[in-house]
Design an enzyme around this catalytic site. Structure first.
Site: not given
Ligand code: IVH
Length: 669
Positions: A435, A134, A453, A52, A458, A341, A55-56, A155
C-alpha cells in the site's frame, strides 16, 4: 482495447486505400467481416472492443466503398446490417413486424441531403419533422393484447429476438396493463394487439450507484450505461432487475391491429401512448425544412447535457404517418427517419503520472494524472483507470498520449492510447506490492480484480472513512473537511470514527490553524451529530452495500443503533464505540418533518424520479403516499401521461404539483 486489436483496427483503416486499389471486392468483404465481428461483440456479448465512434468510422468507410465500387459491393458477401443481439439464453420469438435499424447521419450536409431526398421523393417543400433524443440502451418491442402486456422481446436480428418478458415485467415503469380513458379520449381507442417499440436504459445516477457497489465488492465496473442495461436484461434471475433502476421509454410501433388504430402523426402516437400510461420519449421538437432541422438537432445536443439518461444522438422522423407510409422502408431502415450521431466528447492529452487512491474499504484505484485538457466544458486533469486489469488491457503507460472521454458523459475515463505518439520513454506502470500509504502488503482476493490494502488502520482508509461519516450524505459535520481530517489522522488524534467525539478544544486551538470561533463551531457540529438521524449514522459506518436506500430501510426496521448492531456483525464494534462516546441517533419525529400529515397521490410518469423513488422521498419526509384521489388528498403529483387521477384532482379542487413542485416542498425542511 488490447493493443494488438487496436493496431489491427487502425491498420485496416489505413491500408484500405491500398487494398481497394488492388481489389475493392476484397476490401469490402474484409470490412464487412470486421464490422460483423464488432456487431457480435456489441450486440450479443454486450462487451464492445472499440468505441462507438471508431465503429461508426468503419461503417462510413464501408458505405463510401460501396458507393464508389457498386459492382464489387454486390459481389462481396453481404453484411447482415442489423446485427444480432440474441444471447442463446432465452427462447426466440418472431416479431410480427420487423424491427429496423436507423440510417445514420454525422454531418450537417448529410442531414440536409436526407431532407432534400425526402422532399424530392414526396414532391413537397418544408417537410415537418419530429426531432428527439436517441436513447442509448437496449432496443425492445413489447406486445399488448387487449390492453394486457403479453410479451417483451429484444431486437435480435430484426426478425427474431430474445423473449425477455419475465425480466421486463420487473421494470417499474412498464405497465402490465394499458390505461383506458374516458369515452372518446385517445386512450380509449386501444388496439386489439399492438407491438410498441422502445428502449430500456439506465439513468446516469443508477449507473454510478451500481458501479460504486460493484467496485466495493471488488467486481468489474460496467463500461457504460448501455452495457449495464443490456447485461441486466439478460440476467436469468429476474429479481436482479427490480433492484436496478432500469427505465424504459417508447417511441414507435410495429404491427397494430386493427390498422385503423394507428395514430395519424408521430406526435399523436406519443400522446396516445402516454394516455395509455406508457413512458414516452420527451424533449421532442418540431422542425420544418432543413434549416429548422439543423437548429433542432443543435438544440437537442445542447439540452442533452442536462438529461439524466444517456443519449448518443438525435432521431429525426417525418411527422405525418401518411408520408411515412408513402416512403416505406428499405432493407434495414425506414426511409422516413434518420439518426444524427453526435460527435463523442473526447480529448487527447498526455499521462504525466499514474497514482493510486486508497478507498475507504482499502481498494487501490489507479488514477491517470493528466496534462490538463478541455473536455465538454470542463478542464480534466485526472481520469480514472479503474483497476490493474484495465491498465493492462488498454496498455496505458506513463508518458503516453491517451484519449479521454466522459464515460456515461459524467466521469472522465481513459478510453485508449494513441500508439502513434508513444515514445521509447513511455514507462509501464508497475502496480506496487505494498500500500503506497501504509506499506502493508496488498492482496487480491480470489475472483476479484480489485487490489486491496487490508490494514484496517491504514491512514488513507481512515481519512476516507471519516470523510464519508462526516459528509452531508451521512451525519453532516460541517467544518470537518479533508484538510482538517488529514491533520487529525496525522497527529494520531483520530484512529477510528469514535475518536472524532473525543477531540479536545485546547488541542484544536493549539494547531494554530483555526481561531477560537471556528474551533467552537466545529465542536458544536460534532456534538450536534450525536443526534443525527439513525439512517445517516448507519450509512456513515461505511459498510459495503449499505447505501442511503438500504440504510433507511435498516433504520426503519431496527429503530435503534443497538438493535441494528446486534443484527449486523460488521457494525458491532464500531457501533459500540460510537454509543460509548455518546452518539444517540434519532428516528425523526413525524411532527417536525416537511411533509408530516400530508397525503400525496402520484400519477403519470415523472421526468426524473421513478414512482418508488418519489414515494420513498415523500415517506422519508413524513408524508403518506396514497393511491386514490379524495378530498382528503393533500396534493396530486402529476407527470407525463397523467389521466383519470389528474381529472379527479381538478374536479375535487385538490392542488396539483409537478415533480419540481414536489422537490421544492421536500427541500423546505
Ligand atoms: S425510432 C423504425 N427513436 O435506436 C425506427 N429509435 O439505431 C425505430 N433508439 O432500434 C426507431 N432512441 O432501439 C427511434 N427516439 C428514438 C430512439 C431510437 C433510441 C434506438 C432504437 C432503434 C435504434 C436504431
Amino acid at each position: 482495447m488490447k493493443p494488438i486489436r487496436y493496431i489491427l483496427f487502425w491498420l485496416v483503416l489505413a491500408l484500405l486505400p491500398v487494398a481497394v486499389a488492388g481489389d475493392p471486392q476484397q476490401a469490402i468483404s474484409a470490412l464487412r467481416a470486421e464490422i460483423a465481428r464488432h456487431d457480435e461483440l456489441y450486440h450479443r456479448k454486450a462487451a464492445p472492443e472499440i468505441s462507438d465512434s471508431d465503429y461508426d468510422a468503419l461503417k462510413r468507410r464501408l458505405t463510401e466503398l460501396e458507393r464508389t465500387h457498386p459492382a464489387a459491393a454486390k459481389l462481396a458477401p453481404p453484411l447482415t446490417e442489423i446485427g444480432d443481439d440474441r444471447s442463446g439464453l432465452f427462447a426466440t420469438v418472431r416479431h410480427r413486424e420487423r424491427m429496423l435499424s436507423l440510417e445514420k447521419a454525422y454531418t450537417e450536409a448529410e442531414l440536409r441531403a436526407f431532407d432534400a431526398r425526402l422532399a424530392k421523393a414526396l414532391r413537397r417543400d418544408a417537410l415537418e419533422y419530429i426531432v428527439e433524443p436517441k436513447y442509448d440502451g437496449l432496443a425492445v418491442s413489447v406486445t399488448y393484447e387487449r390492453g394486457k402486456l403479453v410479451r417483451a422481446v429484444t431486437r435480435g436480428n430484426g426478425m427474431d429476438g430474445d423473449d425477455i418478458t419475465a425480466n421486463a415485467r420487473q421494470l417499474r415503469d412498464l405497465p402490465g396493463e394499458l390505461r383506458v380513458g374516458r369515452p372518446g379520449a385517445a386512450a380509449n381507442r386501444q388496439p386489439d394487439s399492438i407491438e410498441i417499440r422502445g428502449e430500456i436504459y439506465v439513468p446516469f445516477a443508477e449507473f454510478e450507484r451500481v458501479n460504486a457497489e460493484r467496485e466495493l465488492a471488488g467486481e468489474t465496473r460496467f463500461a457504460n450505461p448501455r452495457n449495464l442495461a443490456a447485461g441486466t436484461m439478460r440476467q436469468l434471475d429476474a429479481r436482479v432487475i427490480g433492484e436496478r433502476g432500469l427505465r424504459v421509454v417508447f417511441f414507435g410501433i410495429g404491427a397494430c391491429e386493427p390498422a385503423a388504430a394507428r395514430p395519424a402523426t408521430q406526435r399523436m402516437l406519443y400522446t396516445t401512448m402516454a394516455a395509455w400510461g406508457l413512458p414516452v420519449v420527451e424533449n421532442t421538437r418540431t422542425a420544418r425544412g432543413a434549416d429548422e432541422l439543423v437548429r433542432a438537432i443543435a438544440a437537442v445536443n445542447e439540452a442533452r447535457r442536462r438529461f439524466n439518461f444517456p443519449t448518443d444522438g438525435a432521431v429525426v422522423k417525418l411527422a405525418e404517418r401518411a408520408l411515412q407510409d408513402e416512403l416505406g422502408v428499405g432493407e434495414t431502415a425506414p426511409r422516413w427517419a434518420v439518426a444524427y450521431k453526435f460527435a463523442p466528447e473526447r480529448a487527447e492529452t498526455q499521462v504525466r503520472a499514474i497514482t493510486l487512491q486508497v478507498g475507504r474499504t482499502g481498494v487501490l484505484t489507479p488514477v491517470a494524472e493528466l496534462v490538463p485538457v478541455e473536455l465538454s466544458g470542463s478542464t480534466v486533469a485526472r481520469a480514472t483507470l479503474h483497476n490493474r486489469d484495465e491498465i493492462a488491457r488498454k496498455d496505458v503507460r506513463v508518458g503516453d498520449f491517451v484519449y479521454v472521454e466522459k464515460a456515461g458523459e459524467i466521469i472522465p475515463a481513459v478510453v485508449g492510447v494513441n500508439l502513434g505518439r508513444r515514445t521509447v520513454e513511455a514507462r509501464e506502470f508497475v502496480f506496487p506490492a505494498e500500500c503506497p500509504e501504509c506499506g502493508t502488503a496488498v492482496v487480491t482476493r480470489e475472483s476479484e480484480v480489485a487490489v486491496r490494502c487490508v490494514n484496517a488502520s491504514c491512514p488513507a482508509q481512515l481519512r476516507r472513512r471519516v470523510a464519508h461519516y462526516a459528509s452531508e450524505a451521512c451525519v453532516d459535520i460541517g467544518g470537518l473537511g479533508p484538510a482538517m481530517i488529514e491533520t487529525l489522522v496525522a497527529r494520531g488524534w483520530v484512529t477510528n470514527l469514535a475518536d472524532v467525539y473525543q477531540l479536545k478544544r485546547d488541542d484544536l486551538l493549539a494547531l494554530g490553524k483555526n481561531n477560537a470561533k471556528s474551533v467552537d463551531r466545529l465542536l458544536a457540529a460534532i456534538e450536534g451529530s450525536k443526534r443525527a438521524e439513525l439512517w445517516r449514522v448507519i450509512h456513515g459506518l461505511g459498510i459495503p452495500q449499505i447505501g442511503t436506500v438500504a440504510a433507511k430501510e435498516l433504520a426503519q426496521r431496527h429503530g435503534t443503533l443497538e438493535a441494528f448492531a446486534a443484527a449486523e456483525p460488521r457494525a458491532r464494534d464500531l457501533a459500540a464505540a460510537l454509543l460509548a462516546v455518546g452518539v444517540r441517533p434519532t428516528t425523526a419525529e413525524l411532527g417536525t418533518r416537511a411533509l408530516a400529515g400530508k397525503t400525496f397521490v402520484l400519477t403519470g410518469t415523472l421526468p426524473n424520479l421513478t414512482r418508488a423513488q418519489a414515494t420513498s422521498k415523500i415517506e422519508a419526509a413524513g408524508g403518506k403516499a396514497g393511491s386514490s384521489v379524495s378530498r382528503a388528498t393533500s396534493y396530486v403529483v402529476a407527470g407525463a401521461g397523467a389521466g383519470a387521477k389528474l381529472e379527479q384532482a381538478r374536479k375535487l379542487g385538490v392542488p396539483v404539483l409537478d415533480e419540481a413542485g414536489l422537490l421544492r416542498m421536500l427541500e423546505r425542511k
